[in-house]
Structure formats: structure tokens, C-alpha cells
Design a protein around this motif. Structure first.
Motif, PDB file in Angstrom:
ATOM      1  N   TYR A 233       0.842  -1.189   0.000  1.00 25.10           N
ATOM      2  CA  TYR A 233       0.000   0.000   0.000  1.00 25.10           C
ATOM      3  C   TYR A 233       0.885   1.249   0.000  1.00 25.10           C
ATOM      4  O   TYR A 233       1.869   1.314   0.745  1.00 25.10           O
ATOM      5  CB  TYR A 233      -0.892   0.037   1.241  1.00 25.10           C
ATOM      6  N   ASP A 234       0.523   2.224  -0.813  1.00 30.16           N
ATOM      7  CA  ASP A 234       1.164   3.538  -0.757  1.00 30.16           C
ATOM      8  C   ASP A 234       0.397   4.395   0.242  1.00 30.16           C
ATOM      9  O   ASP A 234      -0.836   4.434   0.219  1.00 30.16           O
ATOM     10  CB  ASP A 234       1.140   4.218  -2.131  1.00 30.16           C
ATOM     11  N   TRP A 235       1.116   5.085   1.117  1.00 29.14           N
ATOM     12  CA  TRP A 235       0.449   5.943   2.089  1.00 29.14           C
ATOM     13  C   TRP A 235       1.190   7.266   2.205  1.00 29.14           C
ATOM     14  O   TRP A 235       2.401   7.347   1.938  1.00 29.14           O
ATOM     15  CB  TRP A 235       0.362   5.267   3.467  1.00 29.14           C
ATOM     16  N   ALA A 236       0.467   8.288   2.611  1.00 31.34           N
ATOM     17  CA  ALA A 236       1.076   9.599   2.826  1.00 31.34           C
ATOM     18  C   ALA A 236       0.148  10.441   3.680  1.00 31.34           C
ATOM     19  O   ALA A 236      -1.068  10.233   3.702  1.00 31.34           O
ATOM     20  CB  ALA A 236       1.345  10.302   1.493  1.00 31.34           C
ATOM     21  N   ILE A 237       0.738  11.391   4.395  1.00 30.64           N
ATOM     22  CA  ILE A 237      -0.002  12.339   5.224  1.00 30.64           C
ATOM     23  C   ILE A 237       0.640  13.708   5.036  1.00 30.64           C
ATOM     24  O   ILE A 237       1.873  13.824   5.060  1.00 30.64           O
ATOM     25  CB  ILE A 237       0.049  11.967   6.716  1.00 30.64           C
ATOM     26  N   SER A 238      -0.181  14.740   4.852  1.00 31.79           N
ATOM     27  CA  SER A 238       0.343  16.108   4.873  1.00 31.79           C
ATOM     28  C   SER A 238      -0.502  16.934   5.830  1.00 31.79           C
ATOM     29  O   SER A 238      -1.715  16.732   5.941  1.00 31.79           O
ATOM     30  CB  SER A 238       0.336  16.736   3.470  1.00 31.79           C
ATOM     31  N   VAL A 239       0.164  17.852   6.532  1.00 34.04           N
ATOM     32  CA  VAL A 239      -0.520  18.749   7.463  1.00 34.04           C
ATOM     33  C   VAL A 239       0.027  20.151   7.255  1.00 34.04           C
ATOM     34  O   VAL A 239       1.245  20.348   7.175  1.00 34.04           O
ATOM     35  CB  VAL A 239      -0.320  18.334   8.932  1.00 34.04           C
ATOM     36  N   ARG A 240      -0.882  21.130   7.181  1.00 35.34           N
ATOM     37  CA  ARG A 240      -0.468  22.525   7.071  1.00 35.34           C
ATOM     38  C   ARG A 240      -1.399  23.400   7.892  1.00 35.34           C
ATOM     39  O   ARG A 240      -2.542  23.042   8.173  1.00 35.34           O
ATOM     40  CB  ARG A 240      -0.454  22.986   5.620  1.00 35.34           C
ATOM     41  N   ARG A 241      -0.906  24.566   8.279  1.00 31.69           N
ATOM     42  CA  ARG A 241      -1.704  25.555   8.990  1.00 31.69           C
ATOM     43  C   ARG A 241      -2.353  26.476   7.959  1.00 31.69           C
ATOM     44  O   ARG A 241      -1.664  27.025   7.089  1.00 31.69           O
ATOM     45  CB  ARG A 241      -0.807  26.351   9.948  1.00 31.69           C
ATOM     46  N   LEU A 242      -3.665  26.640   8.051  1.00 28.82           N
ATOM     47  CA  LEU A 242      -4.382  27.535   7.151  1.00 28.82           C
ATOM     48  C   LEU A 242      -4.431  28.950   7.721  1.00 28.82           C
ATOM     49  O   LEU A 242      -4.149  29.171   8.905  1.00 28.82           O
ATOM     50  CB  LEU A 242      -5.795  27.013   6.911  1.00 28.82           C
ATOM     51  N   ALA A 243      -4.802  29.899   6.879  1.00 33.45           N
ATOM     52  CA  ALA A 243      -4.795  31.313   7.280  1.00 33.45           C
ATOM     53  C   ALA A 243      -5.739  31.598   8.434  1.00 33.45           C
ATOM     54  O   ALA A 243      -5.529  32.541   9.201  1.00 33.45           O
ATOM     55  CB  ALA A 243      -5.148  32.186   6.074  1.00 33.45           C
ATOM     56  N   ASP A 244      -6.782  30.790   8.602  1.00 30.88           N
ATOM     57  CA  ASP A 244      -7.736  31.022   9.694  1.00 30.88           C
ATOM     58  C   ASP A 244      -7.321  30.363  10.999  1.00 30.88           C
ATOM     59  O   ASP A 244      -8.067  30.350  11.966  1.00 30.88           O
ATOM     60  CB  ASP A 244      -9.137  30.546   9.289  1.00 30.88           C
ATOM     61  N   GLY A 245      -6.104  29.797  11.030  1.00 31.99           N
ATOM     62  CA  GLY A 245      -5.591  29.203  12.259  1.00 31.99           C
ATOM     63  C   GLY A 245      -5.904  27.733  12.444  1.00 31.99           C
ATOM     64  O   GLY A 245      -5.501  27.132  13.448  1.00 31.99           O
ATOM     65  N   THR A 246      -6.612  27.129  11.503  1.00 35.29           N
ATOM     66  CA  THR A 246      -6.926  25.704  11.591  1.00 35.29           C
ATOM     67  C   THR A 246      -5.839  24.871  10.923  1.00 35.29           C
ATOM     68  O   THR A 246      -4.999  25.388  10.189  1.00 35.29           O
ATOM     69  CB  THR A 246      -8.278  25.402  10.930  1.00 35.29           C
ATOM     70  N   ASN A 247      -5.861  23.564  11.182  1.00 43.90           N
ATOM     71  CA  ASN A 247      -4.950  22.632  10.519  1.00 43.90           C
ATOM     72  C   ASN A 247      -5.699  21.868   9.443  1.00 43.90           C
ATOM     73  O   ASN A 247      -6.811  21.369   9.689  1.00 43.90           O
ATOM     74  CB  ASN A 247      -4.373  21.614  11.510  1.00 43.90           C
ATOM     75  N   GLU A 248      -5.095  21.751   8.268  1.00 40.05           N
ATOM     76  CA  GLU A 248      -5.637  20.913   7.214  1.00 40.05           C
ATOM     77  C   GLU A 248      -4.833  19.628   7.142  1.00 40.05           C
ATOM     78  O   GLU A 248      -3.619  19.645   6.972  1.00 40.05           O
ATOM     79  CB  GLU A 248      -5.570  21.620   5.861  1.00 40.05           C
ATOM     80  N   ILE A 249      -5.536  18.490   7.284  1.00 39.82           N
ATOM     81  CA  ILE A 249      -4.898  17.180   7.219  1.00 39.82           C
ATOM     82  C   ILE A 249      -5.357  16.495   5.942  1.00 39.82           C
ATOM     83  O   ILE A 249      -6.559  16.367   5.686  1.00 39.82           O
ATOM     84  CB  ILE A 249      -5.269  16.308   8.440  1.00 39.82           C
ATOM     85  N   ARG A 250      -4.415  16.065   5.148  1.00 35.81           N
ATOM     86  CA  ARG A 250      -4.703  15.276   3.949  1.00 35.81           C
ATOM     87  C   ARG A 250      -4.015  13.926   4.092  1.00 35.81           C
ATOM     88  O   ARG A 250      -2.901  13.846   4.617  1.00 35.81           O
ATOM     89  CB  ARG A 250      -4.190  15.980   2.681  1.00 35.81           C
ATOM     90  N   TRP A 251      -4.676  12.866   3.610  1.00 33.90           N
ATOM     91  CA  TRP A 251      -4.049  11.560   3.741  1.00 33.90           C
ATOM     92  C   TRP A 251      -4.550  10.618   2.650  1.00 33.90           C
ATOM     93  O   TRP A 251      -5.615  10.812   2.084  1.00 33.90           O
ATOM     94  CB  TRP A 251      -4.364  10.953   5.112  1.00 33.90           C
ATOM     95  N   TYR A 252      -3.749   9.595   2.358  1.00 35.27           N
ATOM     96  CA  TYR A 252      -4.238   8.468   1.565  1.00 35.27           C
ATOM     97  C   TYR A 252      -3.494   7.204   1.989  1.00 35.27           C
ATOM     98  O   TYR A 252      -2.365   7.232   2.474  1.00 35.27           O
ATOM     99  CB  TYR A 252      -4.116   8.712   0.059  1.00 35.27           C
ATOM    100  N   PHE A 253      -4.196   6.086   1.843  1.00 37.22           N
ATOM    101  CA  PHE A 253      -3.670   4.746   2.119  1.00 37.22           C
ATOM    102  C   PHE A 253      -4.308   3.860   1.063  1.00 37.22           C
ATOM    103  O   PHE A 253      -5.475   3.498   1.163  1.00 37.22           O
ATOM    104  CB  PHE A 253      -4.054   4.316   3.536  1.00 37.22           C
ATOM    105  N   VAL A 254      -3.550   3.552  -0.009  1.00 37.74           N
ATOM    106  CA  VAL A 254      -4.118   2.951  -1.208  1.00 37.74           C
ATOM    107  C   VAL A 254      -3.266   1.765  -1.641  1.00 37.74           C
ATOM    108  O   VAL A 254      -2.042   1.884  -1.805  1.00 37.74           O
ATOM    109  CB  VAL A 254      -4.189   3.982  -2.350  1.00 37.74           C
ATOM    110  N   LYS A 255      -3.910   0.626  -1.856  1.00 40.80           N
ATOM    111  CA  LYS A 255      -3.172  -0.562  -2.286  1.00 40.80           C
ATOM    112  C   LYS A 255      -2.701  -0.402  -3.723  1.00 40.80           C
ATOM    113  O   LYS A 255      -3.441   0.077  -4.591  1.00 40.80           O
ATOM    114  CB  LYS A 255      -4.051  -1.811  -2.160  1.00 40.80           C
ATOM    115  N   GLN A 256      -1.457  -0.793  -3.963  1.00 39.57           N
ATOM    116  CA  GLN A 256      -0.917  -0.747  -5.309  1.00 39.57           C
ATOM    117  C   GLN A 256      -1.663  -1.736  -6.200  1.00 39.57           C
ATOM    118  O   GLN A 256      -2.037  -2.826  -5.775  1.00 39.57           O
ATOM    119  CB  GLN A 256       0.579  -1.060  -5.302  1.00 39.57           C
ATOM    120  N   ALA A 257      -1.875  -1.343  -7.455  1.00 43.14           N
ATOM    121  CA  ALA A 257      -2.630  -2.168  -8.398  1.00 43.14           C
ATOM    122  C   ALA A 257      -1.758  -2.520  -9.594  1.00 43.14           C
ATOM    123  O   ALA A 257      -0.788  -1.817  -9.917  1.00 43.14           O
ATOM    124  CB  ALA A 257      -3.877  -1.423  -8.864  1.00 43.14           C
ATOM    125  N   ALA A 258      -2.111  -3.595 -10.248  1.00 44.55           N
ATOM    126  CA  ALA A 258      -1.418  -3.979 -11.470  1.00 44.55           C
ATOM    127  C   ALA A 258      -1.669  -2.935 -12.547  1.00 44.55           C
ATOM    128  O   ALA A 258      -2.671  -2.207 -12.518  1.00 44.55           O
ATOM    129  CB  ALA A 258      -1.902  -5.353 -11.933  1.00 44.55           C
TER     130      ALA A 258
END
Length: 330
Positions: free
Chosen positions: A191-216
């Protein structure tokens, strides 16, 4: 006028710094050990294990929680700095079936972490509590992770030792995203996985992620778990740990989990891969408030995808039936 390449590079670097743009290469994560949240599998890293790689496992599934953590120098988010951690996850030997706690993983900041016995089976992290984000992907028709504050698949971890717990993480659920295709089982493979986190201008955190099985080649993935969520009351602005844990409800033949190409650093917010689609039969049927003059005739013996309504005569008013999908489709 002559300008050396070195001077040009220095000038460009100064522009990047003044413009608040971070250009930092990803660093391979090389410090690995288990955590107090699970020691049922030994760590398999040795001095010859390549940086960015890690493994833990035995001759059978863990008898209780098994955990592993990769530690890296502290990275701090801001409106101009996005923390990105990524790699691969390989489950060896079996499937997760409908297990409730087949996998928990988290991106956190841990206080005062210390790695003991590096590159030995007993490599272990000690230190303080964790702050960050926990991910609890669902497999098959297994129970959705639940705990303090409700249920979900992404959780906050707030000053807690229990980074892999939804009851002792002092946080709560941020969002529920079910796997795709609908009811997909997490099976052996990479599985390929990744996480990114950044602070937005309004002071909140944006979390992005994926966990995806590799395919033929030419095929779509048969397991996808991904999304974007906002933490409106950010639990942290820094990270130094990527943690994984598997429990004893895995299939008995799961013997090992391997990680490769695990990196941590600053980069761009993730692009979320499109969810795979697979047709399924509609199985949830019932009348609606717009008409109930005929009863629904479905029983537990009905074939999925089939439905009936009716009586011994025509309806005395509106009779309606609705088939509900398992999730919203766009």
C-alpha cells in the motif's frame, strides 16, 4: 559582468527565504522501534537495513497489540510550511478480513523521545505523551472505530500516551471516510500511504491523507482510504513521529509488516487519488413518508438487489419503496 553559479544559487535561496517559501528535501526515516502501545512483534531492523525501511513480525499474527514508530527531527507547520510524511506499507501472508483493530497509524509529536537498542529485536521508544492525528481505516464490514466522542476514521491525539487508542487519546473523531470500493477488505500486498498537514490562514490545521493498495498496470486499486479534514482547534503544530500498530484480530496467516521509502520533510499538500468504483447490489429497502399503503415484502431470505412491495389488492393510496445506497455518490 560575470556572475558565478554559486552567487546565483545564493541569490535564489535568499529570495526563497524572504518569500517565505520552504524548499526542503524529504529525509529517509532511519530510527525505528516499538512503542509502549504494543510489543507483541519484535523489530526486524538490523544495522544493514536501508534508511527509510523497517519491518516487524514473527511466525504468526501478533498475540496482542504490536507497534512500530519511526522517529525524525521535529518539523513545524505554518501557512507556508506543509509537513509531508510518506512511504509504503506491506502486509505479508494474509488479510485483515473484518477485523476491528487490524491497523491504527498516527502522525504525532512526542515529548522527549529516546530510542533504545536501535537495530535489534528489542528496539523501543520511550518518552512523553503524543499530540497529533490517528487514522483508523475500516476493512470489510468490520466495526467502525469508536471511542470517546463518537466514531470515525480520523482522530485527534491530545497529550496522550494512547496514540493508537480511540478511548484514551484525549481527543475525538474528526471525520468518517469509508474504504472504497464499498466494503473492500484489506488484503496482503503493498500500500502507498502519505499524510500532509499545514496551517491555514484562519488558524486551523488541514490534514490530507491516503492509504491505497498498489494495483497492477491498467487495473484500479482494490483498497482505498483517503481524504481531507480540518482540525478547527489544532492539537499541535509540530511532528516528529510516524507510528503504526496491528492487533490480534488479523488473519492468523499475517506474519509481518514491511515499510519502505519512508520519508519526512516539508513539501506540497497531497493530491488525493480518486476513489476506485465497483458496482454493487442495493440491499437496503423500505417505504418512504410519501406512501405506505403497501407493505414491504423483503425478508432476510431475499436475494440482495431484489425487493418487493404489495398486498392482496391495489394500494388504497400512494405506496412507495426506496433503495438506499451504502454511501453518497457524486
Amino acid at each position: 559582468m560575470k556572475i558565478s553559479v554559486r552567487k546565483i544559487a545564493a541569490f535564489v535561496l535568499s529570495i526563497l527565504i524572504l518569500g517565505q517559501i520552504t524548499m526542503t528535501a524529504q529525509t529517509l526515516v532511519s530510527d525505528w522501534g516499538n512503542t509502549p502501545r504494543g510489543t507483541a512483534w519484535p523489530i526486524l531492523n538490523t544495522a544493514s537495513t536501508p534508511a527509510g525501511n523497517a519491518s516487524y513480525g514473527a511466525d504468526k499474527r501478533p498475540s496482542a497489540w504490536a507497534s512500530i514508530k519511526g522517529g525524525f527531527p521535529t518539523l513545524t507547520i505554518s501557512t507556508t510550511q506543509t509537513v509531508v510524511v510518506s512511504g509504503t506499507f506491506e502486509m505479508v501472508g494474509g488479510t485483515a478480513n473484518n477485523a476491528y483493530t487490524w491497523l491504527r497509524y498516527a502522525l504525532t509529536f512526542q515529548e522527549n523521545p529516546v530510542l533504545n537498542n536501535k537495530n535489534t529485536p528489542t528496539a523501543a521508544w520511550t518518552g512523553g505523551n503524543h499530540w497529533g492525528y490517528e487514522f483508523t481505516p475500516r476493512t470489510g464490514v468490520g466495526e467502525l472505530a469508536n471511542g470517546v466522542g463518537g466514531s470515525g476514521t480520523v482522530w485527534t491525539v491530545n497529550n496522550a500516551a494512547g496514540w493508537n487508542s480511540t478511548f484514551t487519546n484525549n481527543g475525538g473523531p474528526l471525520i468518517t471516510v469509508l474504504q472504497a470500493p464499498s466494503r473492500a477488505v484489506a488484503t496482503a500486498g503493498v500500500y502507498d500511504w502519505a499524510i500532509s498537514v499545514r496551517r491555514l490562514a484562519d488558524g486551523t490545521n488541514e490534514i490530507r491523507w491516503y492509504f491505497v493498495k498498489q494495483a497492477a498496470a491498467g487495473k484500479q486499486s482494490d483498497y482505498w482510504f483517503a481524504g481531507i479534514v480540518i482540525d478547527k482547534n489544532p492539537v499541535t503544530d509540530k511532528f516528529n513521529s510516524i507510528c503504526f500498530a496491528n492487533n490480534n484480530d488479523l488473519d492468523e496467516t499475517v506474519k509481518q509488516v514491511n515499510f519502505t521509502k519512508v520519508t519526512a520533510g516539508y513539501g506540497n499538500p497531497l493530491t488525493i487519488p480518486e476513489a476506485p468504483w465497483q458496482a454493487y447490489y442495493v440491499e437496503s429497502w423500505g417505504s418512504t413518508p410519501r406512501g405506505s399503503a403497501w407493505p414491504i415484502l423483503n425478508t432476510a431470505d431475499f436475494v440482495v438487489g431484489n425487493a418487493s412491495m404489495g398486498a392482496d389488492k391495489r394500494p388504497s393510496g400512494w405506496a412507495t419503496i426506496k433503495g438506499g445506497f451504502r454511501e453518497t455518490h457524486k
